[in-house]
Design an enzyme around this catalytic site. Structure first.
Site, PDB file in Angstrom:
ATOM      1  N   ASP A   1      77.566  39.460 -93.821  1.00 36.92           N
ATOM      2  CA  ASP A   1      76.272  40.016 -93.412  1.00 36.92           C
ATOM      3  C   ASP A   1      75.540  40.565 -94.618  1.00 36.92           C
ATOM      4  OD1 ASP A   1      77.971  41.223 -90.570  1.00 36.92           O
ATOM      5  OD2 ASP A   1      76.382  39.730 -90.563  1.00 36.92           O
TER       6      ASP A   1
ATOM      7  N   HIS B   1      74.789  35.573 -93.138  1.00 32.02           N
ATOM      8  CA  HIS B   1      73.815  35.984 -92.118  1.00 32.02           C
ATOM      9  C   HIS B   1      72.816  36.921 -92.794  1.00 32.02           C
ATOM     10  CE1 HIS B   1      73.204  38.579 -88.220  1.00 32.02           C
ATOM     11  NE2 HIS B   1      72.109  37.908 -88.556  1.00 32.02           N
TER      12      HIS B   1
ATOM     13  N   GLY C   1      72.346  45.354 -87.727  1.00 30.25           N
ATOM     14  CA  GLY C   1      72.343  46.419 -88.727  1.00 30.25           C
ATOM     15  C   GLY C   1      73.670  47.129 -88.852  1.00 30.25           C
TER      16      GLY C   1
ATOM     17  N   GLY D   1      77.998  47.483 -87.390  1.00 30.15           N
ATOM     18  CA  GLY D   1      79.120  47.053 -86.567  1.00 30.15           C
ATOM     19  C   GLY D   1      79.458  48.132 -85.562  1.00 30.15           C
ATOM     20  N   GLY D   2      80.366  47.818 -84.663  1.00 27.80           N
ATOM     21  CA  GLY D   2      80.874  48.816 -83.720  1.00 27.80           C
ATOM     22  C   GLY D   2      79.942  49.171 -82.583  1.00 27.80           C
TER      23      GLY D   2
ATOM     24  N   ASP E   1      77.096  37.355 -81.930  1.00 21.72           N
ATOM     25  CA  ASP E   1      77.496  38.297 -82.973  1.00 21.72           C
ATOM     26  C   ASP E   1      77.072  39.703 -82.551  1.00 21.72           C
ATOM     27  OD1 ASP E   1      76.564  38.624 -86.514  1.00 21.72           O
ATOM     28  OD2 ASP E   1      77.993  39.697 -85.246  1.00 21.72           O
ATOM     29  N   GLY E   2      78.119  40.567 -82.405  1.00 27.36           N
ATOM     30  CA  GLY E   2      77.828  41.968 -82.090  1.00 27.36           C
ATOM     31  C   GLY E   2      78.557  42.413 -80.831  1.00 27.36           C
TER      32      GLY E   2
ATOM     33  N   GLY F   1      83.706  41.842 -85.795  1.00 27.40           N
ATOM     34  CA  GLY F   1      84.007  42.699 -86.946  1.00 27.40           C
ATOM     35  C   GLY F   1      85.068  43.729 -86.574  1.00 27.40           C
ATOM     36  N   SER F   2      84.610  44.751 -85.827  1.00 25.81           N
ATOM     37  CA  SER F   2      85.513  45.860 -85.476  1.00 25.81           C
ATOM     38  C   SER F   2      86.743  45.388 -84.713  1.00 25.81           C
ATOM     39  CB  SER F   2      84.786  46.879 -84.589  1.00 25.81           C
ATOM     40  OG  SER F   2      83.493  47.102 -85.070  1.00 25.81           O
TER      41      SER F   2
HETATM   42  C1  DX5 Z   1      75.527  43.416 -87.127  1.00 27.16           C
HETATM   43  C2  DX5 Z   1      76.309  42.339 -87.822  1.00 27.16           C
HETATM   44  C3  DX5 Z   1      77.547  41.962 -87.067  1.00 27.16           C
HETATM   45  C4  DX5 Z   1      78.517  43.093 -86.984  1.00 27.16           C
HETATM   46  C5  DX5 Z   1      79.529  42.770 -85.937  1.00 27.16           C
HETATM   47  O1  DX5 Z   1      74.229  43.433 -87.638  1.00 27.16           O
HETATM   48  O2  DX5 Z   1      75.533  41.158 -87.968  1.00 27.16           O
HETATM   49  O3  DX5 Z   1      78.215  40.871 -87.697  1.00 27.16           O
HETATM   50  O4  DX5 Z   1      79.147  43.254 -88.220  1.00 27.16           O
HETATM   51  O5  DX5 Z   1      80.381  43.863 -85.861  1.00 27.16           O
HETATM   52  P1  DX5 Z   1      81.093  44.223 -84.487  1.00 27.16           P
HETATM   53  O6  DX5 Z   1      81.898  43.007 -84.161  1.00 27.16           O
HETATM   54  O7  DX5 Z   1      81.920  45.429 -84.836  1.00 27.16           O
HETATM   55  O8  DX5 Z   1      80.017  44.489 -83.489  1.00 27.16           O
END
Ligand code: DX5
Length: 231
Positions: free
Chosen positions: A39, A69, A147, A149-150, A180-181, A202-203
């Site tokens: 990201d 991204h 913007g 994660g989590g 994603d997200g 991510g998380s």
């Molecule tokens: C948010 C990012 C995502 C984020 C996903 O803007 O584009 O890739 O890192 O993180 P999780 O999976 O923790 O929501």
């Protein structure tokens, strides 16, 4: 009709432990992970700062397929930096190329020698993605406000995913449907059921005690649920 792709779990490095990201990547690779997402955030398009092209180089050095991204206000300029670092797909936000035709923007990315992706934020209609599908190798429906994660998964984005899936299948396009997200144990099945075949997490991966096991479990769940409930 292009053959359906195998649903793929794509760890997002934003949630990685920067003190040991190389080890985490090696563990994911050993667990069968082949694709990670980097990201890029510039503090303007989104209220956060994150990675530059060097993180693409790190992931490439570990043998991964990498999508970059771009959550930046100058994605067409930044695309060349990430392509130059070895990104396999560079994904632009429709909202950041306003004024440039999306198909032309995708064409400019492809001219850098990389595949081109297009992303939409939660408030942007899926029609904006579908209109430019012919030039895209990846279409990303954000399931959080980009913007950070989590955040909590936005289940009301699923009709967008299904519409995208239907459009890609109807046209026989070779294009990933990415979400994603907020993708994790409790949400990944509905995303895959709606038709997503690239699931960024991510998380749920890097926040787990064992990120390799989390990767395997999440990807297996996505594959079991894939396409079962296109709305
Ligand atoms: C948010 C990012 C995502 C984020 C996903 O803007 O584009 O890739 O890192 O993180 P999780 O999976 O923790 O929501």
């Amino acid at each position: 009709m292009t053959a359906r792709k195998t649903p793929t779990l794509v760890p997002s490095l934003l949630a990685g432990d920067l003190a040991r990201l190389g080890d985490q990547l090696d563990a994911l690779k050993a667990a069968g992970c082949s694709w990670v997402s980097v990201d890029a955030m510039d503090g303007h398009f989104v209220p956060n700062l994150s990675f530059g092209p060097d993180f693409v180089k790190l992931a490439k050095s570990r043998g991964f397929f990498v999508d970059a991204h771009l959550m930046v206000t100058n994605p067409l300029e930044a695309a060349s930096w990430f392509a130059g670092a070895g990104a396999d797909i560079v994904t632009l936000h429709v909202e950041a190329i306003a004024g440039t035709d999306s198909r032309e923007a995708l064409d400019r990315v492809r001219k850098l020698g990389v595949r081109a992706g297009l992303a939409i934020k939660p408030k942007t209609p899926v029609e904006d993605l579908i209109a430019a599908l012919d030039g895209a190798s990846l279409a990303l429906v954000m399931t959080v406000e980009p913007g950070f994660g989590g955040q909590k998964f936005m289940a009301d984005m699923m009709p967008k995913v299904s519409a995208l899936r239907a459009a890609i299948d109807a046209r026989g396009l070779d294009c990933w449907v990415q979400v994603d997200g907020g993708v994790g144990d409790a949400t990944i099945s509905q995303a895959a059921a709606a038709g997503a075949d690239s699931l960024v997490a991510g998380s749920a991966v890097f926040g787990a005690k064992d990120c390799a096991a989390a990767f395997r479990e999440l990807e297996a769940k996505a594959r079991a649920a894939f396409g079962s409930k296109q709305q």
